[in-house]
Write a protein that holds these residues in place. Structure first.
Motif, PDB file in Angstrom:
ATOM      1  N   ILE A  84       0.846  -1.203   0.000  1.00 38.95           N
ATOM      2  CA  ILE A  84       0.000   0.000   0.000  1.00 38.95           C
ATOM      3  C   ILE A  84       0.882   1.254   0.000  1.00 38.95           C
ATOM      4  CG2 ILE A  84      -1.814   1.262   1.195  1.00 38.95           C
ATOM      5  CD1 ILE A  84      -2.671  -1.381   2.481  1.00 38.95           C
ATOM      6  N   LYS A  85       0.751   2.069  -1.014  1.00 38.30           N
ATOM      7  CA  LYS A  85       1.616   3.242  -1.162  1.00 38.30           C
ATOM      8  C   LYS A  85       1.486   4.197   0.026  1.00 38.30           C
ATOM      9  CE  LYS A  85       2.935   6.894  -4.402  1.00 38.30           C
ATOM     10  NZ  LYS A  85       3.023   7.957  -3.367  1.00 38.30           N
ATOM     11  N   ALA A  86       0.271   4.429   0.505  1.00 33.25           N
ATOM     12  CA  ALA A  86       0.072   5.364   1.617  1.00 33.25           C
ATOM     13  C   ALA A  86       0.778   4.879   2.874  1.00 33.25           C
ATOM     14  CB  ALA A  86      -1.416   5.552   1.884  1.00 33.25           C
ATOM     15  N   VAL A  87       0.797   3.563   3.092  1.00 31.50           N
ATOM     16  CA  VAL A  87       1.496   2.992   4.250  1.00 31.50           C
ATOM     17  C   VAL A  87       2.989   3.230   4.103  1.00 31.50           C
ATOM     18  CG1 VAL A  87       2.101   0.862   5.467  1.00 31.50           C
ATOM     19  CG2 VAL A  87      -0.262   1.243   4.726  1.00 31.50           C
ATOM     20  N   ARG A  88       3.520   2.933   2.921  1.00 30.22           N
ATOM     21  CA  ARG A  88       4.951   3.095   2.708  1.00 30.22           C
ATOM     22  C   ARG A  88       5.360   4.559   2.814  1.00 30.22           C
ATOM     23  NH1 ARG A  88       6.926  -1.758   1.601  1.00 30.22           N
ATOM     24  NH2 ARG A  88       9.004  -0.852   1.623  1.00 30.22           N
ATOM     25  N   ASP A  89       4.533   5.455   2.278  1.00 30.54           N
ATOM     26  CA  ASP A  89       4.849   6.886   2.359  1.00 30.54           C
ATOM     27  C   ASP A  89       4.931   7.344   3.816  1.00 30.54           C
ATOM     28  OD1 ASP A  89       4.911   7.043  -0.380  1.00 30.54           O
ATOM     29  OD2 ASP A  89       2.926   7.960  -0.584  1.00 30.54           O
ATOM     30  N   LYS A  90       3.973   6.920   4.621  1.00 28.62           N
ATOM     31  CA  LYS A  90       3.944   7.312   6.033  1.00 28.62           C
ATOM     32  C   LYS A  90       5.175   6.788   6.774  1.00 28.62           C
ATOM     33  CE  LYS A  90       1.308   6.509  10.335  1.00 28.62           C
ATOM     34  NZ  LYS A  90       0.785   7.827  10.756  1.00 28.62           N
ATOM     35  N   LEU A  91       5.481   5.504   6.570  1.00 31.14           N
ATOM     36  CA  LEU A  91       6.585   4.900   7.314  1.00 31.14           C
ATOM     37  C   LEU A  91       7.946   5.366   6.818  1.00 31.14           C
ATOM     38  CD1 LEU A  91       5.314   1.267   8.014  1.00 31.14           C
ATOM     39  CD2 LEU A  91       4.910   3.397   9.259  1.00 31.14           C
ATOM     40  N   VAL A  92       8.078   5.563   5.506  1.00 27.67           N
ATOM     41  CA  VAL A  92       9.352   6.057   4.974  1.00 27.67           C
ATOM     42  C   VAL A  92       9.648   7.449   5.529  1.00 27.67           C
ATOM     43  CG1 VAL A  92      10.506   6.924   2.887  1.00 27.67           C
ATOM     44  CG2 VAL A  92       9.438   4.665   2.884  1.00 27.67           C
ATOM     45  N   ALA A  93       8.642   8.308   5.612  1.00 28.34           N
ATOM     46  CA  ALA A  93       8.840   9.649   6.176  1.00 28.34           C
ATOM     47  C   ALA A  93       9.305   9.560   7.628  1.00 28.34           C
ATOM     48  CB  ALA A  93       7.544  10.447   6.083  1.00 28.34           C
ATOM     49  N   MET A  94       8.721   8.639   8.401  1.00 28.28           N
ATOM     50  CA  MET A  94       9.132   8.443   9.787  1.00 28.28           C
ATOM     51  C   MET A  94      10.584   7.962   9.853  1.00 28.28           C
ATOM     52  SD  MET A  94       5.711   6.593  11.343  1.00 28.28           S
ATOM     53  CE  MET A  94       6.493   6.305  12.938  1.00 28.28           C
ATOM     54  N   GLN A  95      10.924   7.031   8.970  1.00 28.37           N
ATOM     55  CA  GLN A  95      12.269   6.456   8.971  1.00 28.37           C
ATOM     56  C   GLN A  95      13.319   7.495   8.594  1.00 28.37           C
ATOM     57  OE1 GLN A  95      11.452   3.328   6.193  1.00 28.37           O
ATOM     58  NE2 GLN A  95      10.026   2.347   7.621  1.00 28.37           N
ATOM     59  N   GLN A  96      13.011   8.316   7.602  1.00 29.47           N
ATOM     60  CA  GLN A  96      13.967   9.353   7.192  1.00 29.47           C
ATOM     61  C   GLN A  96      14.186  10.380   8.298  1.00 29.47           C
ATOM     62  OE1 GLN A  96      11.978  10.502   3.545  1.00 29.47           O
ATOM     63  NE2 GLN A  96      13.403   9.314   2.290  1.00 29.47           N
ATOM     64  N   GLN A  97      13.147  10.682   9.033  1.00 29.64           N
ATOM     65  CA  GLN A  97      13.272  11.604  10.153  1.00 29.64           C
ATOM     66  C   GLN A  97      14.189  11.033  11.228  1.00 29.64           C
ATOM     67  OE1 GLN A  97      12.079  14.712  10.305  1.00 29.64           O
ATOM     68  NE2 GLN A  97      13.009  15.015  12.312  1.00 29.64           N
ATOM     69  N   MET A  98      14.042   9.703  11.479  1.00 25.73           N
ATOM     70  CA  MET A  98      14.867   9.040  12.484  1.00 25.73           C
ATOM     71  C   MET A  98      16.354   9.089  12.131  1.00 25.73           C
ATOM     72  SD  MET A  98      12.637   5.571  13.147  1.00 25.73           S
ATOM     73  CE  MET A  98      10.935   5.612  13.714  1.00 25.73           C
ATOM     74  N   GLY A  99      16.665   9.093  10.829  1.00 26.95           N
ATOM     75  CA  GLY A  99      18.064   8.997  10.417  1.00 26.95           C
ATOM     76  C   GLY A  99      18.718  10.293  10.021  1.00 26.95           C
ATOM     77  N   LYS A 100      18.094  11.414  10.338  1.00 24.89           N
ATOM     78  CA  LYS A 100      18.629  12.709   9.902  1.00 24.89           C
ATOM     79  C   LYS A 100      20.024  12.994  10.439  1.00 24.89           C
ATOM     80  CE  LYS A 100      14.898  15.767   8.505  1.00 24.89           C
ATOM     81  NZ  LYS A 100      14.200  17.046   8.784  1.00 24.89           N
ATOM     82  N   GLU A 101      20.312  12.520  11.646  1.00 29.16           N
ATOM     83  CA  GLU A 101      21.596  12.828  12.278  1.00 29.16           C
ATOM     84  C   GLU A 101      22.667  11.771  12.024  1.00 29.16           C
ATOM     85  OE1 GLU A 101      21.937  15.764  13.683  1.00 29.16           O
ATOM     86  OE2 GLU A 101      19.820  16.133  13.202  1.00 29.16           O
ATOM     87  N   LYS A 102      22.368  10.809  11.170  1.00 33.48           N
ATOM     88  CA  LYS A 102      23.272   9.685  10.884  1.00 33.48           C
ATOM     89  C   LYS A 102      23.515   8.865  12.159  1.00 33.48           C
ATOM     90  CE  LYS A 102      25.407  11.573   6.753  1.00 33.48           C
ATOM     91  NZ  LYS A 102      24.850  10.562   5.848  1.00 33.48           N
ATOM     92  N   GLY A 103      24.564   8.041  12.170  1.00 36.71           N
ATOM     93  CA  GLY A 103      24.801   7.187  13.331  1.00 36.71           C
ATOM     94  C   GLY A 103      23.645   6.226  13.539  1.00 36.71           C
ATOM     95  N   ILE A 104      23.179   5.630  12.427  1.00 43.69           N
ATOM     96  CA  ILE A 104      22.009   4.762  12.491  1.00 43.69           C
ATOM     97  C   ILE A 104      22.220   3.530  11.629  1.00 43.69           C
ATOM     98  CG2 ILE A 104      20.808   5.871  10.539  1.00 43.69           C
ATOM     99  CD1 ILE A 104      18.203   5.596  12.208  1.00 43.69           C
ATOM    100  N   VAL A 105      21.702   2.397  12.101  1.00 38.81           N
ATOM    101  CA  VAL A 105      21.665   1.156  11.318  1.00 38.81           C
ATOM    102  C   VAL A 105      20.195   0.812  11.151  1.00 38.81           C
ATOM    103  CG1 VAL A 105      22.334  -1.264  11.153  1.00 38.81           C
ATOM    104  CG2 VAL A 105      23.848   0.362  12.308  1.00 38.81           C
ATOM    105  N   MET A 106      19.739   0.742   9.912  1.00 37.61           N
ATOM    106  CA  MET A 106      18.328   0.481   9.647  1.00 37.61           C
ATOM    107  C   MET A 106      18.207  -0.700   8.694  1.00 37.61           C
ATOM    108  SD  MET A 106      15.411   3.245   8.365  1.00 37.61           S
ATOM    109  CE  MET A 106      15.657   4.312   9.796  1.00 37.61           C
ATOM    110  N   ASP A 107      17.310  -1.616   9.005  1.00 32.80           N
ATOM    111  CA  ASP A 107      17.125  -2.754   8.105  1.00 32.80           C
ATOM    112  C   ASP A 107      15.694  -2.812   7.593  1.00 32.80           C
ATOM    113  OD1 ASP A 107      15.526  -5.179   9.449  1.00 32.80           O
ATOM    114  OD2 ASP A 107      16.711  -4.245  11.023  1.00 32.80           O
ATOM    115  N   GLY A 108      15.549  -3.386   6.401  1.00 27.24           N
ATOM    116  CA  GLY A 108      14.232  -3.489   5.785  1.00 27.24           C
ATOM    117  C   GLY A 108      14.313  -4.029   4.382  1.00 27.24           C
TER     118      GLY A 108
END
Length: 229
Positions: A109-133
Motif C-alpha cells: 500500500i503506497k500510503a502505508v509506505r509513504d507514512k513509514l518512509v517519512a518516519m524512517q527518514q526523520q529518524m536517520g537525519k543525524e546519521k549514526g544509524i543502522v536500519m534494516d528493511g
C-alpha cells in the motif's frame, strides 16, 4: 570518528535484524527495525478486520493510518528496542506466522509506505544509524554510506524461521514456514511500490552457509572500513 548511515536490505528471514542490532551496538549507533513498523501496522489491520486470508480492505487500512502511532522504546535488554502501537508494546505479538502471512499485503500500500518512509527518514537525519528493511538503500536512504543486501536460499531461511518459531512455542510446520517465505519473496519482489531490489552500490551478502559470528565480523569490518575512509 565520523558517523555514517548503514542500510541493511534483503529477503525475509536472512537475519537482517540480528546482524543490524549487533552492528548498531558495536558502533554505538541507533538501530531501527523497519520490518517491525510494517508488522505493527499489519497487526492493527488484522485486529480491525481489514486484512486476513480471505479479506483485504486497502481503503480501510489507508483511512486508519492517522490513528496508528508507532514508537520504539528501550526494553529491559541492554540496547534492545521494542515497538509500541498506540502505546502498547507489541514486539512479541507482531512476530507470529499469522502476521507474517499478511505483512507483505500491507507493505504494497503506497500510503502505508509513504507514512513509514517519512518516519524512517526523520529518524536517520543525524546519521549514526543502522536500519534494516526492504527498501532502505533504494528509497529511504539512497545516499547511505554503507549498503548491505542480505540473501540466502529459501530453504535455509525457512529452517531458521521455523526454529525461531518453535523456540517461541508456536505450533507450526516447516512446510508452512517455507511456503510463507516463498510467498513473501514473490510479493516483495514484484510489488509496484518500492519492490525489493538490490541498490547498485550495495554489497551482496549471501549467508546461506554462514554462522552469526562470521557474518557479524565481516559486516563489522565493512562498516569500519567505510567509517575510517
Amino acid at each position: 570518528m565520523r558517523k555514517i548511515t548503514v542500510a541493511v536490505d534483503g529477503f525475509s528471514s536472512t537475519g537482517k535484524s540480528t546482524i543490524a542490532k549487533q552492528l548498531a551496538k558495536a558502533l554505538g549507533y541507533i538501530y531501527v527495525d523497519t520490518g517491525a513498523m510494517y508488522r505493527a501496522v499489519t497487526f492493527y489491520a488484522m485486529n480491525h478486520g481489514f486484512v486476513s486470508d480471505e479479506r483485504f480492505d486497502e481503503l480501510a487500512v489507508v483511512k486508519s493510518l492517522p490513528k496508528i502511532q508507532l514508537k520504539f522504546v528501550l526494553s529491559g535488554e541492554a540496547g534492545q528496542s521494542d515497538i509500541t502501537l498506540n502505546g502498547e508494546n507489541v514486539e512479541r505479538k507482531i512476530r507470529t506466522l499469522e502476521v507474517s502471512r499478511q505483512v507483505s499485503k500491507i507493505a504494497t500500500i503506497k500510503a502505508v509506505r509513504d507514512k513509514l518512509v517519512a518516519m524512517q527518514q526523520q529518524m536517520g537525519k543525524e546519521k549514526g544509524i543502522v536500519m534494516d528493511g526492504r527498501d532502505i538503500g533504494t528509497v529511504v536512504f539512497p545516499d547511505a554510506e554503507l549498503k548491505i543486501f542480505m540473501t540466502a536460499s529459501a530453504a535455509a531461511r525457512a529452517q531458521r524461521r521455523y526454529k525461531e518459531l518453535l523456540d517461541r512455542g508456536d505450533k507450526v510446520t516447516y512446510g508452512e514456514v517455507l511456503k510463507n517465505v516463498e510467498e513473501r519473496d514473490a510479493i516483495d519482489s514484484n510489488r509496484k511500490v518500492s519492490p525489493l531490489r538490490k541498490a547498485d552500490d550495495a554489497i551482496v551478502f549471501d549467508n546461506s552457509d554462514m554462522g552469526l559470528e562470521e557474518q557479524f565480523e565481516r559486516i563489522h569490518n565493512f562498516a569500519l572500513r567505510v567509517i575510517n575512509q
